[in-house]
Design a protein around this motif. Structure first.
Motif, PDB file in Angstrom:
ATOM      1  N   LYS A  85       0.814  -1.225   0.000  1.00  0.00           N
ATOM      2  CA  LYS A  85       0.000   0.000   0.000  1.00  0.00           C
ATOM      3  C   LYS A  85       0.849   1.278   0.000  1.00  0.00           C
ATOM      4  N   GLY A  86       2.137   1.132   0.227  1.00  0.00           N
ATOM      5  CA  GLY A  86       3.013   2.293   0.284  1.00  0.00           C
ATOM      6  C   GLY A  86       3.448   2.814  -1.078  1.00  0.00           C
ATOM      7  N   ILE A  87       3.205   2.033  -2.131  1.00  0.00           N
ATOM      8  CA  ILE A  87       3.601   2.446  -3.473  1.00  0.00           C
ATOM      9  C   ILE A  87       2.359   2.564  -4.364  1.00  0.00           C
ATOM     10  N   ILE A  88       2.578   2.902  -5.610  1.00  0.00           N
ATOM     11  CA  ILE A  88       1.487   2.915  -6.592  1.00  0.00           C
ATOM     12  C   ILE A  88       1.308   1.476  -7.052  1.00  0.00           C
ATOM     13  N   ARG A  89       0.152   0.918  -6.780  1.00  0.00           N
ATOM     14  CA  ARG A  89      -0.080  -0.500  -7.077  1.00  0.00           C
ATOM     15  C   ARG A  89      -0.751  -0.669  -8.436  1.00  0.00           C
ATOM     16  N   ASN A  90       0.028  -0.430  -9.452  1.00  0.00           N
ATOM     17  CA  ASN A  90      -0.444  -0.565 -10.820  1.00  0.00           C
ATOM     18  C   ASN A  90       0.325  -1.716 -11.456  1.00  0.00           C
ATOM     19  N   LYS A  91      -0.384  -2.740 -11.855  1.00  0.00           N
ATOM     20  CA  LYS A  91       0.251  -3.954 -12.370  1.00  0.00           C
ATOM     21  C   LYS A  91       1.173  -3.675 -13.557  1.00  0.00           C
ATOM     22  N   LEU A  92       0.715  -2.843 -14.490  1.00  0.00           N
ATOM     23  CA  LEU A  92       1.533  -2.557 -15.669  1.00  0.00           C
ATOM     24  C   LEU A  92       2.782  -1.753 -15.306  1.00  0.00           C
ATOM     25  N   LYS A  93       2.665  -0.842 -14.348  1.00  0.00           N
ATOM     26  CA  LYS A  93       3.825  -0.046 -13.936  1.00  0.00           C
ATOM     27  C   LYS A  93       4.828  -0.901 -13.162  1.00  0.00           C
ATOM     28  N   VAL A  94       4.345  -1.785 -12.317  1.00  0.00           N
ATOM     29  CA  VAL A  94       5.240  -2.691 -11.586  1.00  0.00           C
ATOM     30  C   VAL A  94       5.983  -3.580 -12.581  1.00  0.00           C
ATOM     31  N   LYS A  95       5.250  -4.142 -13.522  1.00  0.00           N
ATOM     32  CA  LYS A  95       5.872  -4.987 -14.546  1.00  0.00           C
ATOM     33  C   LYS A  95       6.886  -4.180 -15.364  1.00  0.00           C
ATOM     34  N   SER A  96       6.545  -2.931 -15.677  1.00  0.00           N
ATOM     35  CA  SER A  96       7.451  -2.101 -16.474  1.00  0.00           C
ATOM     36  C   SER A  96       8.737  -1.780 -15.714  1.00  0.00           C
ATOM     37  N   ALA A  97       8.673  -1.685 -14.403  1.00  0.00           N
ATOM     38  CA  ALA A  97       9.892  -1.417 -13.620  1.00  0.00           C
ATOM     39  C   ALA A  97      10.914  -2.523 -13.849  1.00  0.00           C
ATOM     40  N   VAL A  98      10.445  -3.747 -13.919  1.00  0.00           N
ATOM     41  CA  VAL A  98      11.334  -4.893 -14.159  1.00  0.00           C
ATOM     42  C   VAL A  98      11.868  -4.856 -15.587  1.00  0.00           C
ATOM     43  N   THR A  99      10.978  -4.676 -16.535  1.00  0.00           N
ATOM     44  CA  THR A  99      11.380  -4.576 -17.946  1.00  0.00           C
ATOM     45  C   THR A  99      12.357  -3.431 -18.150  1.00  0.00           C
ATOM     46  N   ASN A 100      12.063  -2.283 -17.555  1.00  0.00           N
ATOM     47  CA  ASN A 100      12.928  -1.118 -17.713  1.00  0.00           C
ATOM     48  C   ASN A 100      14.294  -1.349 -17.066  1.00  0.00           C
ATOM     49  N   ALA A 101      14.343  -2.062 -15.944  1.00  0.00           N
ATOM     50  CA  ALA A 101      15.629  -2.393 -15.315  1.00  0.00           C
ATOM     51  C   ALA A 101      16.455  -3.283 -16.246  1.00  0.00           C
ATOM     52  N   GLN A 102      15.815  -4.258 -16.856  1.00  0.00           N
ATOM     53  CA  GLN A 102      16.520  -5.143 -17.793  1.00  0.00           C
ATOM     54  C   GLN A 102      17.067  -4.355 -18.984  1.00  0.00           C
ATOM     55  N   ASN A 103      16.260  -3.441 -19.510  1.00  0.00           N
ATOM     56  CA  ASN A 103      16.693  -2.639 -20.656  1.00  0.00           C
ATOM     57  C   ASN A 103      17.726  -1.581 -20.260  1.00  0.00           C
ATOM     58  N   PHE A 104      17.652  -1.099 -19.046  1.00  0.00           N
ATOM     59  CA  PHE A 104      18.644  -0.164 -18.510  1.00  0.00           C
ATOM     60  C   PHE A 104      20.029  -0.818 -18.540  1.00  0.00           C
ATOM     61  N   ILE A 105      20.086  -2.070 -18.113  1.00  0.00           N
ATOM     62  CA  ILE A 105      21.347  -2.824 -18.107  1.00  0.00           C
ATOM     63  C   ILE A 105      21.854  -3.033 -19.535  1.00  0.00           C
ATOM     64  N   LYS A 106      20.954  -3.297 -20.467  1.00  0.00           N
ATOM     65  CA  LYS A 106      21.356  -3.456 -21.876  1.00  0.00           C
ATOM     66  C   LYS A 106      21.975  -2.165 -22.414  1.00  0.00           C
ATOM     67  N   ILE A 107      21.396  -1.028 -22.044  1.00  0.00           N
ATOM     68  CA  ILE A 107      21.959   0.262 -22.473  1.00  0.00           C
ATOM     69  C   ILE A 107      23.344   0.460 -21.855  1.00  0.00           C
TER      70      ILE A 107
END
Length: 187
Positions: A85-107
């Motif tokens: 409850k302490g964060i924004i509980r949006n399924k797509l945004k949570v999933k995107s954080a993981v995807t974005n971390a993976q792509n951040f490492i690729k960059i």
């Protein structure tokens, strides 16, 4: 005598502290760049003050924004975050954080650092604007359009041009402090 500040932050202590100490300061640390990228993506469609008020909760929930750990989050960890409850509980945004971390490492792998990649869009120097009033500031620019398109092409999510422009402002790629603001010349 009180210093003049950008109108968008006046009246809220947390906003003013963020404005006075962080907003618009050029950042070159990949860990902090990732933190701001994640916070901005969660902010999409919400107010920045909402995110600032939950920032410490995000920090706790997302392992201090350790992108290497976030890139390995399992479905179970994502489900756990959706119960926080302490964060924004949006399924797509949570999933995107993981995807974005993976792509951040690729960059990082491709450019040596995310810093090298992102700052190249402004040739390593902040764009300095001359707004008299924060309301004159655009929501996006050609540069944010270009970055947004490139990040999307690389698989990033929730990185529309408006989100990217806010990210650019936060990390100092653009100085959008009002010209009368005490921080304008400092950053």
């Amino acid at each position: 005598m009180e210093k003049h500040k950008c109108g968008w932050c006046v009246g809220d202590t947390l906003y003013e502290k963020y404005h006075d100490n962080e907003w618009g300061v050029p950042l070159h640390d990949d860990q902090l760049l990732f933190e701001f990228l994640i916070l901005e993506t969660f902010q999409a469609g919400l107010s920045w003050i909402t995110i600032l008020r939950k920032r410490e909760n995000f920090r706790d929930a997302f392992h201090n924004f350790d992108y290497k750990m976030i890139a390995q989050y399992t479905d179970e960890k994502k489900d756990e975050l959706l119960q926080d409850k302490g964060i924004i509980r949006n399924k797509l945004k949570v999933k995107s954080a993981v995807t974005n971390a993976q792509n951040f490492i690729k960059i990082q792998d491709e450019f040596g650092s995310f810093d090298s990649y992102i700052w190249n869009f402004v040739q390593g120097k902040p764009i300095v604007n001359t707004w008299k009033n924060h309301k004159d500031c655009p929501a996006n620019t050609q540069v944010s359009d270009t970055i947004s398109k490139d990040l999307k092409k690389r698989g990033f999510k929730f990185v529309g041009s408006t989100v990217i422009y806010a990210f650019m402002q936060a990390i100092g790629m653009v100085n959008d402090h009002e010209i009368g603001c005490f921080r304008y010349k400092e950053v």
